[in-house]
Design a protein around this motif. Structure first.
Motif, PDB file in Angstrom:
ATOM      1  N   THR A 542       5.011  -0.140 -21.799  1.00 48.34           N
ATOM      2  CA  THR A 542       3.811  -0.184 -20.956  1.00 48.34           C
ATOM      3  C   THR A 542       4.148  -0.699 -19.562  1.00 48.34           C
ATOM      4  O   THR A 542       3.695  -0.153 -18.542  1.00 48.34           O
ATOM      5  N   THR A 543       4.986  -1.751 -19.526  1.00 48.60           N
ATOM      6  CA  THR A 543       5.411  -2.283 -18.229  1.00 48.60           C
ATOM      7  C   THR A 543       6.187  -1.247 -17.433  1.00 48.60           C
ATOM      8  O   THR A 543       6.012  -1.114 -16.218  1.00 48.60           O
ATOM      9  N   LYS A 544       7.014  -0.535 -18.129  1.00 52.72           N
ATOM     10  CA  LYS A 544       7.798   0.508 -17.452  1.00 52.72           C
ATOM     11  C   LYS A 544       6.880   1.579 -16.872  1.00 52.72           C
ATOM     12  O   LYS A 544       7.096   2.072 -15.756  1.00 52.72           O
ATOM     13  N   ILE A 545       5.838   1.952 -17.669  1.00 53.34           N
ATOM     14  CA  ILE A 545       4.896   2.971 -17.174  1.00 53.34           C
ATOM     15  C   ILE A 545       4.193   2.464 -15.919  1.00 53.34           C
ATOM     16  O   ILE A 545       4.054   3.172 -14.914  1.00 53.34           O
ATOM     17  N   TYR A 546       3.726   1.172 -15.977  1.00 50.82           N
ATOM     18  CA  TYR A 546       3.059   0.605 -14.807  1.00 50.82           C
ATOM     19  C   TYR A 546       4.003   0.526 -13.614  1.00 50.82           C
ATOM     20  O   TYR A 546       3.611   0.803 -12.468  1.00 50.82           O
ATOM     21  N   ARG A 551       5.818   2.400  -8.439  1.00 48.85           N
ATOM     22  CA  ARG A 551       6.838   2.986  -7.559  1.00 48.85           C
ATOM     23  C   ARG A 551       6.381   4.306  -6.979  1.00 48.85           C
ATOM     24  O   ARG A 551       6.598   4.596  -5.801  1.00 48.85           O
ATOM     25  N   SER A 552       5.723   5.137  -7.837  1.00 46.22           N
ATOM     26  CA  SER A 552       5.262   6.432  -7.334  1.00 46.22           C
ATOM     27  C   SER A 552       4.182   6.255  -6.274  1.00 46.22           C
ATOM     28  O   SER A 552       4.190   6.935  -5.232  1.00 46.22           O
ATOM     29  N   LEU A 553       3.227   5.301  -6.531  1.00 46.36           N
ATOM     30  CA  LEU A 553       2.174   5.070  -5.534  1.00 46.36           C
ATOM     31  C   LEU A 553       2.750   4.478  -4.252  1.00 46.36           C
ATOM     32  O   LEU A 553       2.338   4.837  -3.144  1.00 46.36           O
ATOM     33  N   ARG A 554       3.720   3.559  -4.405  1.00 45.08           N
ATOM     34  CA  ARG A 554       4.336   2.989  -3.217  1.00 45.08           C
ATOM     35  C   ARG A 554       5.104   4.057  -2.446  1.00 45.08           C
ATOM     36  O   ARG A 554       5.041   4.099  -1.215  1.00 45.08           O
ATOM     37  N   HIS A 555       5.767   4.923  -3.194  1.00 43.15           N
ATOM     38  CA  HIS A 555       6.490   6.010  -2.534  1.00 43.15           C
ATOM     39  C   HIS A 555       5.517   6.936  -1.811  1.00 43.15           C
ATOM     40  O   HIS A 555       5.766   7.373  -0.681  1.00 43.15           O
ATOM     41  N   THR A 559       5.287   7.571   2.079  1.00 39.51           N
ATOM     42  CA  THR A 559       5.344   8.941   2.593  1.00 39.51           C
ATOM     43  C   THR A 559       4.183   9.223   3.542  1.00 39.51           C
ATOM     44  O   THR A 559       4.360   9.808   4.618  1.00 39.51           O
ATOM     45  N   ARG A 560       2.967   8.763   3.142  1.00 36.26           N
ATOM     46  CA  ARG A 560       1.802   9.001   4.008  1.00 36.26           C
ATOM     47  C   ARG A 560       1.907   8.193   5.299  1.00 36.26           C
ATOM     48  O   ARG A 560       1.531   8.678   6.377  1.00 36.26           O
ATOM     49  N   GLU A 561       2.422   6.949   5.206  1.00 36.57           N
ATOM     50  CA  GLU A 561       2.610   6.159   6.429  1.00 36.57           C
ATOM     51  C   GLU A 561       3.616   6.836   7.354  1.00 36.57           C
ATOM     52  O   GLU A 561       3.410   6.909   8.573  1.00 36.57           O
TER      53      GLU A 561
END
Length: 783
Positions: A542-546, A551-555, A559-561
């Motif tokens: 579960t921690t790995k999924i979070y 990481r994906s949201l930060r990436h 990317t948007r920034e």
């Protein structure tokens, strides 16, 4: 009709056994007796070279029959594995029985070292029935007092590169590339081709393939299975002439190592100088072919070119050898131009027997190539190769192997009579120690038939050795009896130990119960631990999924920034660019407006000047009409008299222009600017003035005016207006120029030519004479 002669010609009905008996059997005999041999199969593509060399199921070719004859001849006299060992320098070393045994154990236990294929393995069904038992051959005159071992290596020469067909790394193995840190360089994998081998020269000046794998084999089936494993890796391709055409030259090297037994005939003599190595090379050459007939393209063309080039170099070497032998010349043979000839240089220089089997296909399309093959094969018969000298014998008495075998049988029989049968390993151990503890034999060389000293001395030494042997056997028997008594004592001790062990077993039962209870508790704890570990795994997943989502949201945020920053920078660059464009456009329009204002001002000034001139002319006309000769003005009631015009009157008679040449008045106002151009108007026989005068006009016939004005593009435009000087009715002179139209309008007065066509009149009451004032000069007024 062309005729060729050969030593032996075989028809289409010849069998593989008969061909072997005439061609390869003598080479195998030489190999067993320590001499080298080389056998070629030569011919065009599709003529049957590979079939002649390898054969087919039930019809073994030259290669399997040669292997079968070798092992039929040396089978009883073969040494154990790893007694003979290659030194990687085309030489052979000898190990004793103990080192060979350790080597066998090491190779059997070490998984990383590839094991030598055993003859007991299952044989490939394609090669199982190559040779029938009734077709087997055996060499004569085999030295029974020597031990033998056979090594095979299989190579191919492809595109003039040498590849080992027995390497464990296959060409189609897919392996990833790794860097120094232990991580793959790229995610995908790639094909890793085998490494090409190089040729070297040993200390005896013999050529060999460095780093080539040599496999020790102990039977013909094992040897042929090793060959068949390499044959499957050989380069073949489908061409128009052959479905499986060989694209490389294959070479099977059979190396036979033999060393004499020692004086007792039991072990191999541990002397490297007495090891004799002979080899037989079986070469299946690729067929010569013309690319036009095979329909080769791309890689096939390059392969055919290399094949033809190597065969051509083989022909060249044979021709040079023949020329050197027949003509007595000493030309250098170009062995190094091709790997095939460079590898077998020693054979052509006299290190062995060379034979060639020429395969001919009677097909009409191969007629021209077949003629070349037969011409070359006929020429090779004229080359004589010197035979090597036989190696010297070791000097030991023949038949020692047989005597040693008889001695072992007799010793085994006596030992069985005294104490029962003896184990073979124990017997070998006993014989090994007995032989090494006996005194050495004296020299037994007979130089004189009447020598009565050497033989009695040898007999005495043998009797002494026999006595010592008997004593050692008796000591061995005593030691065996002592060992038996010790074993009996050990048996009694074992009984007491069994009782003690029984007591301890009772105690162990109680301990086992305690251990069983502990095991139950341990199992309960392990079960609980596994449950906790399972929960921990779920939490970790579960921690790995979070973390992955984070990481994906930060990436995505980064990317948007980055995209936003890039858009902002693009916007700033666009604003700077548009600001520059606006500034340039504004500056351009300001300049254009200034130019248009200047042009408009000049145009208005010209119009104003024209009006002023018109008014002056009207004023002058009115003034002259009121006071001509002092006459009074007419009364106002009277009608005004017409205003005289200042139209110039051309005189009837003029001086001829050819009399004295034309003179010009070059009217160049002081306001004219020097443009500094290359082409400047030059008027010969002219009077240059800044304002025309009556004096100047009276002396000239022609008139030219230099006029400058601002053009529409803001540049100064220069015009030259030419005209004639004529007399007016008032008695003066005036320059005239033809207008564009017959009549004039108000717009015509803006034209320079129109203004120049206006007549010149003197001012009323002037003492200077007519034509003094030039009304064409602009008189600007203040606004």
């Amino acid at each position: 009709m062309t005729q060729y002669s050969f030593k032996k010609v075989f028809g289409v009905s010849i069998s593989q056994m008969e061909l072997f008996e005439h061609v390869a059997k003598p080479l195998v005999d030489d190999l067993i007796h320590g001499r080298n041999g080389l056998l070629f199969t030569y011919g065009v593509t599709g003529s049957g070279k590979t079939f002649t060399m390898t054969g087919s199921p039930g019809q073994g070719g030259l290669l399997p029959r040669s292997l079968d004859m070798i092992f039929n001849s040396i089978g009883p006299y073969q040494a154990k594995r790893y007694v003979f060992k290659t030194d990687d320098k085309n030489g052979m070393e000898v190990q004793n029985e103990v080192d060979a045994l350790l080597e066998r154990q090491r190779r059997e236990n070490n998984v990383s070292v590839p094991k030598t294929p055993s003859s007991r393995q299952k044989i490939d069904p394609e090669i199982a029935d190559m040779i029938k038992p009734e077709e087997a051959y055996k060499a004569d005159g085999v030295d029974e007092d020597s031990s033998y071992s056979v090594f095979v290596s299989y190579i191919e020469i492809y595109n003039n590169y040498i590849y080992d067909l027995l390497e464990e790394t296959q060409e189609d193995a897919i392996k990833p590339k790794w860097n120094g840190g232990g991580t793959p360089v790229r995610q995908n994998t790639e094909f890793i081709p085998p490494q090409s081998k190089i040729l070297r020269e040993d200390q005896n000046h013999n050529m060999y393939v460095a780093g080539c794998m040599e496999v020790e084999v102990k039977s013909a089936e094992e040897a042929f299975q090793v060959f068949w494993r390499g044959q499957k890796k050989r380069k073949v391709a489908n061409t128009r002439l052959n479905r499986e055409s060989s694209r490389s030259h294959s070479v099977l090297i059979i190396k036979l190592a033999q060393a004499p037994l020692d004086a007792d005939g039991d072990n191999i003599l541990q002397d490297k100088s007495q090891v004799a190595v002979s080899q037989l090379c079986l070469v299946d050459l690729a067929g010569s072919e013309r690319t036009g007939r095979t329909g080769a393209e791309g890689t096939r063309i390059r392969e055919a070119g290399n094949i033809n080039q190597s065969l051509l170099n083989l022909r060249t070497c044979i021709e040079v050898l023949r020329e050197n032998q027949m003509c007595g010349t000493n030309r250098m043979v170009p062995y190094r131009d091709s790997k095939v000839t460079h590898l077998f240089k020693n054979y052509f220089d006299g290190e062995g027997k060379v034979r060639m089997v020429v395969c001919v296909n009677p097909k009409a399309d191969d007629y021209e190539e077949t003629l070349l093959v037969m011409r070359f094969a006929e020429m090779t018969q004229e080359v004589e190769v010197a035979r090597p000298v036989d190696r010297p014998i070791c000097g030991f008495t023949p038949g020692r192997r047989h005597r040693n075998q008889a001695f072992k049988e007799e010793l085994s029989r006596k030992l069985e009579e005294r104490g029962g049968p003896i184990d073979r390993e124990e017997f070998i151990f006993l014989s090994f120690h007995l032989v090494h503890n006996l005194p050495p034999l004296p020299s037994s060389e007979l130089t004189d038939p009447h020598d009565d000293i050497t033989l009695p001395r040898l007999i005495e030494a043998l009797q002494n050795r026999h006595t010592i042997r008997q004593m050692m056997i008796e000591e061995y028997s005593k030691a065996a009896d002592m060992m038996k008594s010790m074993l009996q004592q050990l048996d009694s001790n074992l009984v007491s130990n069994d009782n003690f062990i029984h007591e301890q077993n009772g105690k162990l039962v109680e301990k086992d119960k305690i251990i069983q209870n502990n095991k139950t508790e341990i199992e309960r704890l392990e079960k609980r631990s596994r449950m906790q570990e399972h929960k921990i795994d779920i939490l970790q997943k579960t921690t790995k999924i979070y973390e992955d989502d984070k990481r994906s949201l930060r990436h995505e945020l980064e990317t948007r920034e980055q995209r936003l920053q890039r858009e902002l920078s693009d916007k700033r660059r666009m604003e700077q660019r548009m600001h520059g464009v606006v500034t340039d456009t504004q500056y351009k329009w300001e300049k254009e407006c200034d130019r248009r204002v200047n042009a408009m001002q000049l145009e208005m000034q010209n119009k104003l000047w024209v009006k002023d001139e018109k008014l002056k002319q009207l004023k002058a006309i009115v003034t002259e009409s009121k006071t001509p000769g002092g006459r009074p003005d007419p009364p106002p009631s009277a009608s005004p008299s017409p205003v005289p015009t200042t139209t110039p009157v051309r005189p009837l008679h003029r001086r001829s222009r050819s009399a004295g040449g034309e003179k010009w008045v070059d009217h160049k106002p002081s306001s004219s600017m020097d443009l500094g151009t290359v082409l400047q108007p030059v008027i010969p026989n002219s009077i240059q003035v800044s304002a025309p005068s009556e004096k100047a006009l009276s002396k000239c016939d022609r008139y030219v005016l230099t006029h400058q004005e601002v053009a529409s593009d803001g540049e100064i435009q220069t015009k030259l207006i030419k005209g004639e000087v004529i007399k007016t009715r008032g008695g003066g002179q005036a320059p005239t120029a033809k207008g564009k139209n017959g009549g004039r309008t108000d717009g015509d007065w803006t034209d320079v030519e129109t203004r120049c066509s206006v007549a010149m009149e003197m001012r009323a009451g002037s003492n200077m004479g007519p034509g003094y004032e030039h009304h064409g000069i602009t008189k600007r007024r203040k606004p």
